[in-house]
Scaffold this active site. Structure first.
Site, PDB file in Angstrom:
ATOM      1  N   ASN A  10       0.868  -1.177   0.000  1.00 54.44           N
ATOM      2  CA  ASN A  10       0.000   0.000   0.000  1.00 54.44           C
ATOM      3  C   ASN A  10       0.903   1.224   0.000  1.00 54.44           C
ATOM      4  OD1 ASN A  10      -1.803   2.031   0.417  1.00 54.44           O
ATOM      5  ND2 ASN A  10      -2.369   1.426   2.510  1.00 54.44           N
ATOM      6  N   LYS A  12       0.110   4.280  -0.354  1.00 56.08           N
ATOM      7  CA  LYS A  12      -0.517   5.487   0.205  1.00 56.08           C
ATOM      8  C   LYS A  12      -0.268   6.669  -0.748  1.00 56.08           C
ATOM      9  CE  LYS A  12      -0.052   3.336   4.696  1.00 56.08           C
ATOM     10  NZ  LYS A  12       0.095   3.480   6.139  1.00 56.08           N
ATOM     11  N   HIS A  97      -9.300   1.510   4.925  1.00 59.75           N
ATOM     12  CA  HIS A  97      -8.020   1.673   5.628  1.00 59.75           C
ATOM     13  C   HIS A  97      -8.206   2.632   6.806  1.00 59.75           C
ATOM     14  CE1 HIS A  97      -3.894   2.823   6.467  1.00 59.75           C
ATOM     15  NE2 HIS A  97      -3.544   1.689   5.897  1.00 59.75           N
ATOM     16  N   GLU A  99      -6.576   5.045   7.760  1.00 57.47           N
ATOM     17  CA  GLU A  99      -6.401   6.469   7.413  1.00 57.47           C
ATOM     18  C   GLU A  99      -7.664   7.019   6.747  1.00 57.47           C
ATOM     19  OE1 GLU A  99      -2.718   5.772   5.348  1.00 57.47           O
ATOM     20  OE2 GLU A  99      -1.818   5.247   7.273  1.00 57.47           O
ATOM     21  N   GLU A 169      -5.068  -4.440  10.733  1.00 58.88           N
ATOM     22  CA  GLU A 169      -4.014  -3.449  10.935  1.00 58.88           C
ATOM     23  C   GLU A 169      -4.282  -2.687  12.236  1.00 58.88           C
ATOM     24  OE1 GLU A 169      -1.995  -2.266   7.045  1.00 58.88           O
ATOM     25  OE2 GLU A 169      -3.818  -1.087   7.118  1.00 58.88           O
ATOM     26  N   GLY A 175       2.884   2.741  10.697  1.00 55.91           N
ATOM     27  CA  GLY A 175       3.838   3.829  10.511  1.00 55.91           C
ATOM     28  C   GLY A 175       4.558   4.245  11.777  1.00 55.91           C
ATOM     29  N   SER A 215       3.843  -1.720  10.329  1.00 55.57           N
ATOM     30  CA  SER A 215       5.297  -1.784  10.522  1.00 55.57           C
ATOM     31  C   SER A 215       5.896  -3.140  10.169  1.00 55.57           C
ATOM     32  CB  SER A 215       5.671  -1.363  11.951  1.00 55.57           C
ATOM     33  OG  SER A 215       5.285  -0.018  12.191  1.00 55.57           O
TER      34      SER A 215
HETATM   35  P1  13P Z   1       3.338   0.744   7.636  1.00 59.03           P
HETATM   36  O1  13P Z   1       3.823  -0.562   7.061  1.00 59.03           O
HETATM   37  O2  13P Z   1       4.059   1.940   7.103  1.00 59.03           O
HETATM   38  O3  13P Z   1       3.260   0.686   9.132  1.00 59.03           O
HETATM   39  O4  13P Z   1       1.825   0.927   7.123  1.00 59.03           O
HETATM   40  C1  13P Z   1       0.941  -0.121   7.291  1.00 59.03           C
HETATM   41  C2  13P Z   1      -0.289   0.185   6.527  1.00 59.03           C
HETATM   42  O5  13P Z   1      -1.059   1.052   6.888  1.00 59.03           O
HETATM   43  C3  13P Z   1      -0.526  -0.572   5.280  1.00 59.03           C
HETATM   44  O6  13P Z   1      -1.817  -0.359   4.823  1.00 59.03           O
END
Ligand code: 13P
Length: 253
Positions: A10, A12, A97, A99, A169, A175, A215
């Site tokens: 992903n 983003k 997601h 976010e 997640e 992140g 992560s």
């Molecule tokens: P990270 O791997 O940067 O923690 O992000 C995870 C994520 O949100 C994947 O959709």
């Protein structure tokens, strides 16, 4: 029941079309043939056509969008529909997601509409769920996850479920560099599967793939994937570099 691991990147809001091209130039050389795992890339909308062009003629890597409107067409400024995604070559769509939930106000009602629209179009939804740290610390983990699953999967038939990928997640692991421990992830994903069993029956629950995200790095991927209820990853930061994402894919194979 054996489940094929699915490892998705992903990206983003990263990777312009030209950056997408240089990633694929390197990455597709590492995986010229289909592997034991399903590999999926989710570039931002504007980079999808470039990715599809470079991925044409290979079947090792699939293409995903990061979001989709549930509406078919019309006056929805800034939105993208299923037909558009299909025409540019997408096979998957990431939905719900954290976010999207926290920054853009998406709730389970709208995510549920998106799941239905995605399936109706023949696209594979990658449905994200996960709890915040406050919810976990406050003993709400199971309540939050079961609410998200019941809400976002409302009206879905058991027969449709094996065509849906769930991505667990934990919001506190996204992140932050703070990964769930393999035990924490396994315990939670086993719970997620138990909710699917309650909703759709044991055979269906055993067939649904549940990814872990938060992560994931080359250094922790092997231990996470060795857990029985972890069937792949949804990778953010570590998927932006072709070598690092390739190492995660290899760990998942
Ligand atoms: P990270 O791997 O940067 O923690 O992000 C995870 C994520 O949100 C994947 O959709």
């Amino acid at each position: 029941m054996s489940r094929k691991n699915v490892i998705a990147a992903n990206w983003k809001m990263n990777m312009t079309p030209s950056e997408t091209a240089s990633f694929l130039d390197s990455f597709l050389k590492t995986f010229p043939e289909p592997t034991a795992v399903e590999i999926v890339l989710a570039p931002p909308f504007v980079s999808l056509p470039k990715a599809a062009e470079l991925m044409a003629g290979q079947s090792a890597v699939g293409l995903s969008a990061q979001n989709m409107s549930h509406e078919a067409s019309g006056a929805f400024t800034g939105e993208i529909n299923a037909a558009m995604l299909k025409e540019v070559g997408c096979q998957y769509v990431i939905l719900g997601h954290s976010e999207r939930r926290s920054l853009y106000g998406e709730n389970d009602v709208v995510i549920n509409k998106k799941v239905h629209a995605t399936l109706a179009a023949g696209l594979v939804p990658i449905l994200c769920i996960g709890e915040s740290l406050e919810e976990r610390d406050g003993g709400q983990l199971e309540f939050v996850l079961s609410q998200q699953l019941e809400g976002s999967l409302a009206g879905i038939d058991a027969a449709q479920m094996p065509g849906i990928i769930i991505a667990y997640e934990p919001v506190w692991a996204i992140g932050t560099g703070r990964t769930a421990t393999p035990d924490q992830a396994q315990e939670t994903q086993c719970y997620v599967r138990s909710v699917l069993e309650r909703l759709f029956g044991g055979e269906v629950a055993a067939a649904v793939r549940i990814q872990y995200g938060g992560s994931v790095k080359p250094g922790n991927a092997a231990e996470l994937i060795s857990q029985p209820d972890i069937d792949g990853f949804l990778v953010g930061g570590a998927s932006l570099d072709p070598a690092s994402f390739a190492d995660i894919v290899k760990a998942g194979a």
